[in-house]
Design a protein around this motif. Structure first.
Motif, PDB file in Angstrom:
ATOM      1  N   LEU A 128     -79.934 -39.516 -99.801  1.00 42.35           N
ATOM      2  CA  LEU A 128     -79.067 -40.178-100.766  1.00 42.35           C
ATOM      3  C   LEU A 128     -78.215 -39.118-101.451  1.00 42.35           C
ATOM      4  CD1 LEU A 128     -78.159 -42.705-102.208  1.00 42.35           C
ATOM      5  CD2 LEU A 128     -80.060 -42.404-103.805  1.00 42.35           C
ATOM      6  N   ASP A 129     -76.945 -39.107-101.151  1.00 45.96           N
ATOM      7  CA  ASP A 129     -76.010 -38.126-101.703  1.00 45.96           C
ATOM      8  C   ASP A 129     -75.475 -38.632-103.033  1.00 45.96           C
ATOM      9  OD1 ASP A 129     -74.001 -36.336-102.304  1.00 45.96           O
ATOM     10  OD2 ASP A 129     -72.810 -36.740-100.514  1.00 45.96           O
ATOM     11  N   ARG A 130     -75.806 -37.909-104.081  1.00 44.48           N
ATOM     12  CA  ARG A 130     -75.314 -38.272-105.422  1.00 44.48           C
ATOM     13  C   ARG A 130     -74.504 -37.132-106.030  1.00 44.48           C
ATOM     14  NH1 ARG A 130     -80.527 -41.307-108.114  1.00 44.48           N
ATOM     15  NH2 ARG A 130     -80.494 -43.068-106.705  1.00 44.48           N
ATOM     16  N   THR A 131     -74.105 -36.183-105.208  1.00 47.28           N
ATOM     17  CA  THR A 131     -73.383 -35.005-105.697  1.00 47.28           C
ATOM     18  C   THR A 131     -71.891 -35.161-105.421  1.00 47.28           C
ATOM     19  OG1 THR A 131     -75.316 -33.648-105.207  1.00 47.28           O
ATOM     20  CG2 THR A 131     -73.234 -32.499-105.566  1.00 47.28           C
ATOM     21  N   ALA A 132     -71.125 -35.070-106.469  1.00 50.66           N
ATOM     22  CA  ALA A 132     -69.669 -35.182-106.327  1.00 50.66           C
ATOM     23  C   ALA A 132     -69.114 -33.949-105.622  1.00 50.66           C
ATOM     24  CB  ALA A 132     -69.019 -35.322-107.697  1.00 50.66           C
ATOM     25  N   PRO A 133     -68.019 -34.103-104.889  1.00 54.80           N
ATOM     26  CA  PRO A 133     -67.379 -32.949-104.245  1.00 54.80           C
ATOM     27  C   PRO A 133     -66.921 -31.922-105.287  1.00 54.80           C
ATOM     28  CG  PRO A 133     -66.400 -35.010-103.488  1.00 54.80           C
ATOM     29  CD  PRO A 133     -67.301 -35.338-104.621  1.00 54.80           C
ATOM     30  N   SER A 134     -66.902 -30.676-104.891  1.00 51.36           N
ATOM     31  CA  SER A 134     -66.486 -29.597-105.780  1.00 51.36           C
ATOM     32  C   SER A 134     -64.964 -29.548-105.913  1.00 51.36           C
ATOM     33  CB  SER A 134     -66.979 -28.257-105.229  1.00 51.36           C
ATOM     34  OG  SER A 134     -66.439 -27.202-105.978  1.00 51.36           O
ATOM     35  N   THR A 135     -64.520 -29.317-107.126  1.00 49.38           N
ATOM     36  CA  THR A 135     -63.095 -29.075-107.371  1.00 49.38           C
ATOM     37  C   THR A 135     -62.932 -27.729-108.072  1.00 49.38           C
ATOM     38  OG1 THR A 135     -63.268 -30.368-109.416  1.00 49.38           O
ATOM     39  CG2 THR A 135     -62.373 -31.499-107.480  1.00 49.38           C
ATOM     40  N   ASP A 136     -63.728 -26.760-107.630  1.00 50.77           N
ATOM     41  CA  ASP A 136     -63.681 -25.430-108.244  1.00 50.77           C
ATOM     42  C   ASP A 136     -62.385 -24.680-107.946  1.00 50.77           C
ATOM     43  OD1 ASP A 136     -66.179 -25.849-109.322  1.00 50.77           O
ATOM     44  OD2 ASP A 136     -67.225 -24.796-107.719  1.00 50.77           O
ATOM     45  N   VAL A 137     -61.717 -25.049-106.858  1.00 53.30           N
ATOM     46  CA  VAL A 137     -60.470 -24.384-106.478  1.00 53.30           C
ATOM     47  C   VAL A 137     -59.308 -25.315-106.796  1.00 53.30           C
ATOM     48  CG1 VAL A 137     -59.166 -23.376-104.581  1.00 53.30           C
ATOM     49  CG2 VAL A 137     -61.651 -23.113-104.658  1.00 53.30           C
ATOM     50  N   ALA A 138     -58.371 -24.838-107.586  1.00 52.52           N
ATOM     51  CA  ALA A 138     -57.199 -25.638-107.964  1.00 52.52           C
ATOM     52  C   ALA A 138     -56.273 -25.815-106.764  1.00 52.52           C
ATOM     53  CB  ALA A 138     -56.445 -24.954-109.098  1.00 52.52           C
TER      54      ALA A 138
END
Length: 109
Positions: free
Chosen positions: A3-13
């Motif tokens: 069960l994936d409950r982790t949002a995608p990373s937006t660490d890079v602008a």
């Protein structure tokens, strides 16, 4: 079953694509292109929503890198943040914005 409950990373602008950056440096984010192309690194398969000044200007599915062309914008500074959504429906926080200055009379370097 996972069960994936982790949002995608937006660490890079997001970043202005080099062919749209017509300022004196290829890294100054100054352009004479009224509909600049912007790219963002995002997990493969994620839906990418690109905004310009809080208005949705494009959507695509990432292959690891997503590239979108903005709608035509007026001269001045514009903010381009992105929001990602993965296969499981997890939505990221808004990325740090790319700040782009559009100057239609700019002479290409």
């Amino acid at each position: 079953f996972y069960l994936d409950r982790t949002a995608p990373s937006t660490d890079v602008a997001p970043d202005l694509v080099g062919s749209s950056d017509s300022g004196t440096s290829s890294f100054d984010n100054i352009t004479n292109v009224a509909s600049p192309r912007v790219r963002i690194f995002a997990e493969q398969g994620a839906k990418v929503d690109l905004y310009a000044d809080d208005v949705l200007v494009g959507q695509t599915i990432s292959t690891g890198v997503a590239e979108l062309q903005s709608l035509q914008l007026t001269d001045g500074q514009h903010s381009f943040p992105a929001v990602l959504e993965d296969y499981a429906g997890n939505v990221s926080r808004r990325s740090q914005p790319l700040l782009v200055t559009i100057d239609a009379v700019l002479i290409e370097a």
